[in-house]
Design a protein around this motif. Structure first.
Motif, short mmCIF file in Angstrom:
data_model
loop_
_atom_site.label_atom_id
_atom_site.label_comp_id
_atom_site.label_asym_id
_atom_site.label_seq_id
_atom_site.Cartn_x
_atom_site.Cartn_y
_atom_site.Cartn_z
N THR A 23 0.84 -1.20 0.00
CA THR A 23 0.00 0.00 0.00
C THR A 23 0.88 1.25 0.00
N ASN A 24 0.25 2.40 -0.16
CA ASN A 24 1.00 3.66 -0.10
C ASN A 24 1.71 3.80 1.24
N GLN A 25 1.02 3.36 2.29
CA GLN A 25 1.63 3.42 3.63
C GLN A 25 2.89 2.54 3.69
N ASP A 26 2.78 1.32 3.14
CA ASP A 26 3.95 0.43 3.10
C ASP A 26 5.10 1.09 2.34
N LEU A 27 4.76 1.68 1.20
CA LEU A 27 5.81 2.30 0.37
C LEU A 27 6.45 3.46 1.12
N ALA A 28 5.61 4.22 1.83
CA ALA A 28 6.15 5.36 2.59
C ALA A 28 7.10 4.87 3.69
N GLU A 29 6.86 3.67 4.18
CA GLU A 29 7.74 3.11 5.22
C GLU A 29 8.97 2.43 4.63
N GLY A 30 9.09 2.43 3.31
CA GLY A 30 10.29 1.90 2.67
C GLY A 30 10.19 0.46 2.21
N TRP A 31 8.99 -0.14 2.31
CA TRP A 31 8.87 -1.55 1.88
C TRP A 31 8.98 -1.65 0.36
#
Ligand code: FES
Length: 346
Positions: A318-326
């Motif tokens: 998700t966008n949240q995952d991507l923002a966390e660097g995943w």
């Protein structure tokens, strides 16, 4: 390194599905989050085949996975016919990001929109949420062909009876399934029912979708059409076994060396412009976890802590995952110098 599990018992759930109770060989039971899966590593006709199956039990209970037959699917057919009690099987540690963390004091609507074996990662999440998030309204829209091939029908009915905060809505496409009024769950019915069943602020609602690709696409497009924010929609992709995704390569990637942290060891890994990070690691005999190799399951997910990685396919983060660097290493390419990727933060 793959783990080894022994099959303790097998229960026939429907004519097409079985639940396997497993115990880890020579070690304490692995830990997992409700909604995660195990990736089995099969050796079939001299070839290695990896397939992910959801864990249907809760942490603290015996580890159980349910496997449903996939039409023309070599792995599920093999598993359902050949796996026997007492046999050992190799699998990767539990993984997956289709996990909803309960929020004890929150009041929100949680919609599970599910078809067929998509119920497998949902059942343990329902059980946890009913205890750990008692003030929310949980709605399960569950679509199947017929009552006979519906997984966990009795358990879900009992859960609904004992927990009024859970409402289960059954959909059967077989016209012979007469005991329930609804038919196939389509976009029109989904939109009406979501609006009708919503009890709390729509902006707080969460949508968990799991099922075949076309079903999930229908559900996602319907929700987006209803102006549900993308970040409120989570999907678990069950890759049909007969479909093979190619990681794909684009022409603009360049050769880079990345630093890879895996199982407490740090590697300097050269990644060519025409290979993914996962493929480069495999070529160097670094046994990173993976399953679909097509950007849909998240088994290969790791965190990029420095530099930049681009993915050719991402159907799961998700966008949240991507923002966390995943990132997904199976479709990921380094696009800057000094890329650091770590698996040691799960
Ligand atoms: S192995 Fe499935 S997303 Fe990478």
């Amino acid at each position: 390194m793959p783990l080894r599990f022994r099959i303790v018992s097998i229960v026939q759930e429907t004519s097409q599905a079985k639940t396997y109770t497993l115990e880890q060989v020579g070690a304490d039971q692995v830990s997992w989050e409700p909604g995660q899966f195990l990736t089995f590593i099969f050796g079939i006709d001299g070839k290695e085949l990896r397939r992910s199956y959801s864990i249907v039990s809760l942490p603290g209970e015996p580890l159980q996975v349910t496997i449903k037959k996939v039409e023309n699917g070599a792995a599920s057919r093999y598993a359902l016919i050949h796996l026997k009690e007492g046999q050992e099987i190799a699998a990767l540690a539990p993984a997956g990001r289709f996990v909803l963390t309960p929020q004890k004091l929150v009041q929100r609507d949680i919609f599970f929109i599910v078809a067929g074996s998509g119920i497998t990662p949902v059942l343990p999440q329902l059980r946890r949420l009913l205890v750990a998030e008692p003030q929310s309204a949980i709605h399960l829209f569950y679509s199947n062909h017929s009552e006979q091939d519906t997984l966990f029908m009795e358990r879900l009915t009992a859960l609904q009876r004992s927990h009024p905060q859970l409402q289960v809505y059954w959909f059967f496409s077989d016209p012979a399934s007469r005991s329930f009024p609804q038919r196939r769950l389509n976009n029109g019915i989904l939109e009406i029912m979501v609006r009708e069943k919503m009890r709390f602020a729509p902006g707080q609602a969460v949508f968990m979708i799991c099922g075949p690709f076309t079903f999930m696409r229908m559900a996602r497009i319907t929700l987006i059409f209803m102006h549900v924010e993308e970040d409120r929609i989570r999907r678990e992709n069950f890759l049909p076994e007969i479909m093979r995704s190619s990681p794909g390569t684009a022409h603009h990637f360049e050769d880079h060396t990345v630093t890879l942290e895996f199982n407490g060891t740090s590697y300097r890994l050269p990644v060519r412009h025409d290979e993914t990070i996962l493929r480069a690691a495999m070529a160097h005999h670094i046994p990173l976890p993976y399953s679909c190799e097509g950007g849909v399951c998240s088994t290969c997910a790791a965190r990029c802590t420095r530099g930049k990685v681009e993915m050719t396919v991402n159907e799961v983060l998700t966008n949240q995952d991507l923002a966390e660097g995943w990132i997904l290493t199976c479709t990921g390419h380094p696009v800057s110098e000094n890329v650091w990727i770590t698996f040691d933060v799960r």
